[in-house]
Enzyme design. Structure first.
Site, short mmCIF file in Angstrom:
data_model
loop_
_atom_site.label_atom_id
_atom_site.label_comp_id
_atom_site.label_asym_id
_atom_site.label_seq_id
_atom_site.Cartn_x
_atom_site.Cartn_y
_atom_site.Cartn_z
N PRO A 2 0.78 -1.41 -0.01
CA PRO A 2 0.10 0.04 -0.02
C PRO A 2 0.82 1.34 -0.02
CG PRO A 2 -0.70 -1.46 1.77
CD PRO A 2 0.64 -2.33 1.39
N GLU A 3 0.45 2.18 -0.95
CA GLU A 3 1.29 3.40 -0.78
C GLU A 3 0.33 4.42 -0.40
OE1 GLU A 3 3.28 4.00 -4.68
OE2 GLU A 3 3.45 1.96 -5.17
#
Ligand SMILES: [Zn+2]
Length: 300
Positions: A2-3
């Site tokens: 996840p960014e």
């Protein structure tokens, strides 16, 4: 992994459910989650704490708790937060139960995710400032700031963007999408970009991140919403994971290269390769002269 847009999506979905709620039970089933701290004292603080806010810093989810405590949570590679899952999921690492009877389950097959409890704003700031740099989507995130950070850096600009200690929240997906928008080749040395280049990179980062948030994140691996649904940004990628397909801007075939050990996607017409690291066969031939077809062997 996840960014920024994926973590922001989780934050937006979860905040209305947990804000103002008291944690009535907390069970940390994996010792690694709180390491180097033991999980017992963290559980003890979480039990009875009121969730006063849910914020985000880079890829960290920041739980603001009563008693001037902060829980700084990072999902790393495969972490997912599920709100009221129908059945106890495999790889559950942490369980929280709230005073309204709802439950939050942290699932992480590869167990790289972390949760650290700190005391006070200074504890929070010290923790974060040692790990993450400037936050995109803030007024401080300017082209001039980026240019100063990059001064003298010979690393490829893509590797520079991925360094969380300089810029918070940009990972492999959004770096590729930002550099394509900015028309900058990922291998260009960061310290050699001009002020105009940085203005385009800055805009490219903010456009890519905003589009990702708008699409509620990208689900190319484990990322899921808190209700288990998938994000949709993967359907809107311009270059990332699109090797062999036409560039959406010019039609040239998108290539996959490796930059700093990461798979990187680029349109080498829109994002011209820096001459100093162009293919040797091309560098030897002055521009404009017939050189025959480019050697196939380098097009892997
Ligand atoms: Zn193109």
């Amino acid at each position: 992994m996840p960014e920024l847009p994926e973590v922001e999506t989780i934050r937006r979905q979860l905040a209305p459910h947990v804000h103002g709620r008291t944690i009535v039970d907390a069970r940390i089933l994996d010792q690694r989650w709180t390491r180097p701290d033991p999980p017992g004292p963290v559980e003890a603080v979480l039990r009875g704490a009121v969730v006063e806010g849910l914020e985000r810093a880079g890829k960290y989810l920041v739980w603001v708790l009563s008693g001037d405590r902060y829980l700084l949570q990072h999902l790393r590679m495969t972490g997912t937060l599920l709100y009221d899952p129908p059945a106890p999921p495999a790889h559950t690492r942490v369980l929280l139960e709230f005073d309204d009877g709802h439950r939050l389950v942290y699932v992480d097959p590869r167990r790289f995710g972390t949760g650290h409890l700190v005391h006070g704003e200074s504890g929070r700031d010290d923790y974060l400032s040692a790990r993450i740099g400037i936050e995109p989507l803030t007024p401080e995130f300017t082209a001039e700031h980026l240019r100063r950070l990059a001064r003298g850096r010979t690393a490829p600009v893509k590797a520079f963007l991925l360094d969380q200690r300089r810029i918070a929240g940009v990972g492999n997906i959004y770096a590729d999408e930002a550099l394509f928008r900015a028309r900058i080749h990922p291998l260009r040395p960061a310290g050699r970009l001009t002020a105009g280049d940085w203005a385009r990179v800055r805009d490219g980062i903010e456009e890519a991140l905003s589009a990702g948030i708008e699409a509620k994140g990208a689900s190319i691996d484990d990322f899921r919403h808190v209700d288990g649904a998938r994000g949709s940004f993967q359907d809107l990628f311009l270059v990332h994971r699109r090797a062999g397909r036409p560039c959406p801007r010019c039609g040239t075939t998108i290539r996959k290269i490796v930059v700093g050990g990461r798979g990187t996607y680029v349109c080498e017409r829109c994002q011209p390769r820096p001459r100093a690291i162009g293919r040797a066969s091309r560098a030897a031939v002055p521009e404009g002269q017939a050189a025959g077809p480019p050697p196939r062997s380098t097009r892997t």
